[in-house]
Motif scaffolding. Structure first.
Motif, PDB file in Angstrom:
ATOM      1  N   ARG A  64       2.681   8.217   4.193  1.00 40.44           N
ATOM      2  CA  ARG A  64       2.195   9.384   4.925  1.00 40.44           C
ATOM      3  C   ARG A  64       2.196   9.123   6.422  1.00 40.44           C
ATOM      4  O   ARG A  64       2.189   7.991   6.889  1.00 40.44           O
ATOM      5  N   GLY A  65       2.215  10.208   7.203  1.00 41.63           N
ATOM      6  CA  GLY A  65       2.177  10.104   8.652  1.00 41.63           C
ATOM      7  C   GLY A  65       0.806   9.682   9.149  1.00 41.63           C
ATOM      8  O   GLY A  65      -0.209   9.777   8.443  1.00 41.63           O
ATOM      9  N   ALA A  66       0.781   9.240  10.399  1.00 40.93           N
ATOM     10  CA  ALA A  66      -0.466   8.718  10.960  1.00 40.93           C
ATOM     11  C   ALA A  66      -1.533   9.788  11.072  1.00 40.93           C
ATOM     12  O   ALA A  66      -2.726   9.499  11.007  1.00 40.93           O
ATOM     13  N   SER A  67      -1.124  11.060  11.239  1.00 41.79           N
ATOM     14  CA  SER A  67      -2.119  12.112  11.443  1.00 41.79           C
ATOM     15  C   SER A  67      -2.627  12.704  10.129  1.00 41.79           C
ATOM     16  O   SER A  67      -3.450  13.607  10.146  1.00 41.79           O
ATOM     17  N   ALA A  68      -2.105  12.247   8.999  1.00 48.36           N
ATOM     18  CA  ALA A  68      -2.579  12.771   7.712  1.00 48.36           C
ATOM     19  C   ALA A  68      -4.040  12.385   7.511  1.00 48.36           C
ATOM     20  O   ALA A  68      -4.503  11.334   7.956  1.00 48.36           O
ATOM     21  N   GLY A  69      -4.777  13.250   6.832  1.00 48.17           N
ATOM     22  CA  GLY A  69      -6.191  13.014   6.610  1.00 48.17           C
ATOM     23  C   GLY A  69      -6.436  11.743   5.806  1.00 48.17           C
ATOM     24  O   GLY A  69      -5.618  11.328   4.983  1.00 48.17           O
ATOM     25  N   SER A  70      -7.579  11.140   6.044  1.00 45.22           N
ATOM     26  CA  SER A  70      -7.922   9.916   5.324  1.00 45.22           C
ATOM     27  C   SER A  70      -7.992  10.184   3.819  1.00 45.22           C
ATOM     28  O   SER A  70      -8.575  11.159   3.379  1.00 45.22           O
ATOM     29  N   GLY A  71      -7.367   9.311   3.069  1.00 42.12           N
ATOM     30  CA  GLY A  71      -7.375   9.449   1.619  1.00 42.12           C
ATOM     31  C   GLY A  71      -6.308  10.378   1.084  1.00 42.12           C
ATOM     32  O   GLY A  71      -6.313  10.715  -0.100  1.00 42.12           O
ATOM     33  N   SER A  72      -5.361  10.823   1.944  1.00 37.94           N
ATOM     34  CA  SER A  72      -4.274  11.680   1.466  1.00 37.94           C
ATOM     35  C   SER A  72      -3.474  10.946   0.400  1.00 37.94           C
ATOM     36  O   SER A  72      -3.192   9.765   0.522  1.00 37.94           O
ATOM     37  N   THR A  73      -3.090  11.687  -0.607  1.00 38.81           N
ATOM     38  CA  THR A  73      -2.469  11.059  -1.778  1.00 38.81           C
ATOM     39  C   THR A  73      -1.082  10.521  -1.465  1.00 38.81           C
ATOM     40  O   THR A  73      -0.319  11.111  -0.705  1.00 38.81           O
ATOM     41  N   THR A  74      -0.764   9.351  -2.079  1.00 34.10           N
ATOM     42  CA  THR A  74       0.580   8.756  -1.994  1.00 34.10           C
ATOM     43  C   THR A  74       1.088   8.392  -3.391  1.00 34.10           C
ATOM     44  O   THR A  74       2.077   7.692  -3.511  1.00 34.10           O
ATOM     45  N   THR A  75       0.389   8.883  -4.408  1.00 35.26           N
ATOM     46  CA  THR A  75       0.760   8.549  -5.782  1.00 35.26           C
ATOM     47  C   THR A  75       1.858   9.494  -6.272  1.00 35.26           C
ATOM     48  O   THR A  75       1.686  10.709  -6.258  1.00 35.26           O
ATOM     49  N   VAL A  76       2.969   8.919  -6.675  1.00 36.16           N
ATOM     50  CA  VAL A  76       4.101   9.710  -7.135  1.00 36.16           C
ATOM     51  C   VAL A  76       4.128   9.681  -8.661  1.00 36.16           C
ATOM     52  O   VAL A  76       4.022   8.620  -9.278  1.00 36.16           O
ATOM     53  N   SER A  77       4.273  10.865  -9.260  1.00 40.91           N
ATOM     54  CA  SER A  77       4.337  10.951 -10.725  1.00 40.91           C
ATOM     55  C   SER A  77       5.625  10.316 -11.249  1.00 40.91           C
ATOM     56  O   SER A  77       6.577  10.105 -10.506  1.00 40.91           O
ATOM     57  N   ALA A  78       5.612  10.000 -12.531  1.00 39.77           N
ATOM     58  CA  ALA A  78       6.811   9.425 -13.143  1.00 39.77           C
ATOM     59  C   ALA A  78       7.952  10.448 -13.136  1.00 39.77           C
ATOM     60  O   ALA A  78       7.729  11.650 -13.201  1.00 39.77           O
ATOM     61  N   TRP A  79       9.177   9.918 -13.066  1.00 36.54           N
ATOM     62  CA  TRP A  79      10.340  10.816 -13.069  1.00 36.54           C
ATOM     63  C   TRP A  79      10.429  11.568 -14.395  1.00 36.54           C
ATOM     64  O   TRP A  79      10.176  11.016 -15.457  1.00 36.54           O
ATOM     65  N   THR A  80      10.781  12.844 -14.320  1.00 37.57           N
ATOM     66  CA  THR A  80      11.051  13.661 -15.503  1.00 37.57           C
ATOM     67  C   THR A  80      12.504  14.095 -15.472  1.00 37.57           C
ATOM     68  O   THR A  80      13.012  14.503 -14.440  1.00 37.57           O
ATOM     69  N   LYS A  81      13.169  13.937 -16.622  1.00 39.38           N
ATOM     70  CA  LYS A  81      14.576  14.370 -16.693  1.00 39.38           C
ATOM     71  C   LYS A  81      14.596  15.821 -17.159  1.00 39.38           C
ATOM     72  O   LYS A  81      14.285  16.120 -18.302  1.00 39.38           O
TER      73      LYS A  81
END
Length: 816
Positions: A64-81
């Motif tokens: 995430r960028g530096a200005s994103a709010g504290s605790g902004s999510t970075t969790t990516v879901s598993a790939w779906t085909k």
């Protein structure tokens, strides 16, 4: 006259250009190129690309960028085909002359709550970094447009005079990025290849902001402060093959993002004919203007008087003229109508006098569309509510009786006209009765009608059926259907939501044992109003109190009994209008701290809150104590001496309603020996189309599978079709029903079924056409199907109904 003549010359040139374009036919080479891409994809590239990810998917991470709010999510879901849904992006070109295919494949994932309420997203020009395999991509996820609006206001000057001065203001339009698309450089190989952005199908979410700022600086600051979205939004990530036909289509000539191959030669030819027609009209108008000038100024054409006498005779001779050689007076004066509806009724009456079916259909169906659109009404409403009433008021008689007298009963057009003139629910009652009459039963018709009813329509249909046939629809259904299929039809189409849920509760309680899961499902997912109505319906149907019956079951005791009895007594008047979340959080925290758990306190906090209030309570609790309320309660209620029923009820209350229903549906599919059919039916009946779409999306998101696909996998026969009809869009269900009327090896086309499924559907006809093409895998349009299955005037009438498009200005309030 000169201007119109010049316009005629312009139309002549435009028509010639269109005809030349028709001769050149630039569309055909583009279509052939695209068809080659489709063949290559189906024959080779699809298997190569899908095989590439048969066992592995690329790694992915986000910074995430530096200005994103504290605790902004970075969790990516598993790939779906994906082999449907987001993977299937069609061309904007709606014509039918290029190949379709159903081999869709794309990699899909998302970052849930990427744009989260209360957490600022990145600034307008700040990058988010996405790493997929060896690819590093930077992109912006927010944008904001500032627009200046000029206006004037009146003020008094130093002399006390009113003068206008500029008084501009500025508005802002914050936007959040919600879908990013990539295309790989290689179709084969191992692992993800070099990615490039594909921006044509990117999605931005625009958030309305009605604030009026007094300066551009204030507006710019507004853009900064409005980076907190009002609701949570995920960032979706899609990767496609470079050989996917929908990607290749953008490289053909100048199709670009539109993916449109341009008009056909026939369309160019039609334009040419239209331009030539305008040319003729312009020449005619030019001549009329010339005549008006001649009449006003008194000049004459050469030999004008001589020619006029030869053709029309002495203008001062008022005797009736003969029909030969050129003209005659009409003995009867032309009929004059005060309103368009009077002419419509007159035309219908004249057609009925002649007894010709074609003229009757034209007067009553084909020629009415324009007038109905002018009135802002649907055509079928206009026929039933205006034409029938006016026909009788003007003294022409009972329209339905006259049609029955003129058209033989064996003619399917009689049934079609009867359907158009009959009120919807009365007609559907007749269709249902016909479907159950005689040996066997037309299950497709029963499913299509009863599984697509709105809540408000159920009792209207019941009343129409009992009024016409003097017996209840429920009684007829009990005698004509059986098993689980009968259960679906009764709960979905014969009972209101309260009666249906009351019967589910009774089934769970009576007999040996207690179906605690069934009770939990309803207590958790019912709103306060529905639960209150269900309890009243239970008392009305069985003369018993639902809360007392549940409390008396041996399988329901302790805290489990307390929470079920609290939920079954939910009342809409007891909903907390302004909850004190701080006090509730303290009660909950105290209830789980220390030795033991205060279950009564937990029940007291949760029982009278709506789903939205419970979700807000969880967020505030999590923020206050830095722990997940749901997980904490689950931990506190798990143990050897804890009630699983109490714990499951709590978990259901604290879960998003659509997600919880999706969980219950999956649980119903995974019974010990077979499906939990009561669970499937009770969670699917009485859902609005909007609710069902949310439930279906939640099911796919949680379980990685499509709900309809799981129904088809685990259920069979008419039971399966009924459940699918509850879940699928209603237009798709109608399309399936229409397709089922096709003639077979030994059976003819079900004309009665076609009439039932096409009439009274004016508002949905656009969607039915689209869904029919999907149902036929893109191979056949609805109009083509009707032309193939029917013939003569019946074919023409059905095609006319299927081609109908409601007026753009229509709303339900337009109806009389």
């Amino acid at each position: 006259s000169v201007v119109m003549f010049v316009l005629a010359i312009g139309f002549l040139i435009a028509g010639a250009v269109s005809m030349q374009s028709a001769a050149d036919d630039p569309r055909t080479p583009r279509v052939k190129t695209y068809d080659g891409y489709v063949d290559a994809w189906q024959d080779t590239h699809f298997d190569e690309y899908s095989g590439k990810y048969a066992s592995t998917t690329p790694t992915i991470s986000v910074a995430r960028g530096a200005s994103a709010g504290s605790g902004s999510t970075t969790t990516v879901s598993a790939w779906t085909k994906l082999e449907a849904g987001l993977a299937d992006i069609g061309l904007k070109d709606s014509r039918s002359d290029y190949k379709r295919h159903n081999k869709h494949f794309a990699l899909y994932t998302n970052i849930v709550n990427f744009h989260a309420t209360g957490k600022r997203s990145e600034k307008k020009n700040e990058d988010v970094t996405l790493t997929i395999g060896s690819n590093t991509i930077k992109f912006h996820v927010t944008d904001c447009d500032v627009t200046k609006v000029n206006r004037k206001k009146t003020v008094k000057n130093a002399k006390g005079e009113d003068v206008e001065v500029d008084d501009p203001y500025w508005t802002v339009k914050p936007m959040f990025f919600t879908r990013i698309n990539f295309v790989e450089s290689d179709n084969g190989g191992s692992g993800v290849s070099t990615l490039r952005r594909e921006t044509c199908d990117d999605v931005w979410w625009q958030v309305p902001d009605s604030t009026k700022y007094t300066s551009s600086t204030a507006a710019a600051n507004g853009c900064t402060t409005n980076l907190n979205p009002p609701t949570n939004k995920a960032l979706e990530i899609v990767i496609r093959s470079p050989m996917d036909p929908v990607i290749k289509a953008m490289s053909i000539d100048d199709t670009g993002c539109e993916r449109d191959f341009g008009p056909t030669a026939e369309e160019f030819r039609t334009r040419g004919v239209i331009f030539y027609s305008f040319m003729g009209v312009s020449l005619l108008v030019s001549f009329i203007l010339l005549e008006l000038s001649r009449a006003k100024h008194g000049w004459k054409y050469p030999l004008q008087v001589e020619i006029s006498w030869c053709i029309f005779g002495d203008p001062n001779d008022f005797r009736e003229r003969q029909t030969f050689p050129f003209c005659c007076y009409r003995i009867d004066p032309p009929k004059v109508f005060d309103t368009p509806i009077e002419k419509i009724c007159y035309d219908i009456s004249e057609a009925l006098k002649d007894g010709k079916t074609k003229e009757i259909m034209g007067a009553l169906l084909y020629d009415i569309t324009a007038e109905a659109n002018n009135e802002g009404m649907l055509r079928d409403e206009y026929i039933r509510e205006i034409v029938v009433e006016e026909f009788n008021r003007l003294g022409y008689g009972d329209l339905r009786a006259k049609i029955a007298d003129k058209i033989p009963k064996a003619n399917p057009l009689r049934d079609l006209l009867d359907a158009l003139l009959t009120e919807r629910f009365d007609f559907e009652a007749q269709v249902l009765h016909r479907a159950m009459k005689g040996w066997g039963c037309d299950e497709d018709t029963l499913t299509t009608i009863l599984c697509t009813l709105d809540e408000a329509d159920i009792f209207k249909l019941q009343n129409a059926y009992s009024s016409r046939f003097e017996k209840s629809l429920e009684r007829a259904m009990l005698s004509e259907t059986e098993g689980k299929y009968k259960r679906v039809l009764l709960l979905a189409g014969c009972d209101g939501v309260a009666e249906a849920y009351a019967k589910v509760c009774r089934s769970a309680i009576e007999g040996a044992g207690t179906d605690c899961k069934a009770l939990i499902r309803l207590m958790v997912t019912c709103t306060h109003q529905v639960m209150y109505d269900t309890r009243k319906a239970y008392g009305r149907l069985y003369n018993l109190d639902l809360a007392r019956d549940m409390a008396g079951e041996w399988a329901i005791s302790g805290d489990f009994k307390n929470i079920l009895c609290a939920l079954v007594k939910k009342h809409p008047d007891n909903i907390e209008t302004d909850p004190d979340y701080e006090a509730d959080i303290k009660i909950l925290h105290d209830a789980v701290e220390g030795l033991g758990t205060d279950e009564d306190a937990i029940i007291g906090v949760l029982r009278n809150k709506t789903e939205e209030q419970l979700q807000m309570l969880q967020r505030k609790y999590d923020a206050t104590h830095c722990e997940d309320l749901k997980l904490r309660l689950k931990s506190e209620t798990t143990g050897l001496f804890e009630s699983a029923g109490f714990r499951n009820t709590l978990m259901g209350l604290l879960t998003n309603r659509e997600e919880q229903i999706a969980f219950y549906l999956k649980e119903a599919f995974e019974g010990w020996f077979s499906n939990d059919d009561w669970g499937l039916i009770s969670m699917l009946v009485h859902r609005t189309p909007e609710e069902m779409e949310l439930i279906r999306n939640a099911y796919t998101r949680l379980h990685g599978k499509d709900l309809i696909a799981d129904i088809r996998k685990n259920c069979k026969g008419d039971y399966e079709k009924a459940l699918v009809a509850l879940v699928a869009p209603r237009a798709r269900t109608y399309a399936r029903g229409i397709k089922a009327t096709a003639k077979g090896w030994i059976s003819s086309t079900n004309k009665s079924g076609l009439i039932a499924l096409l009439t009274h559907k004016d508002m949905l006809m656009n969607s039915i056409r689209v869904e029919f093409q999907k149902e036929s895998k893109g191979g056949t349009h609805l109009i083509q199907f009707l032309r193939r299955e029917c013939s003569g005037e019946f074919e023409r009438a059905l095609v006319n109904i299927a081609e109908y498009t409601p007026p753009a200005s229509y709303t339900a309030s337009n109806a009389v």
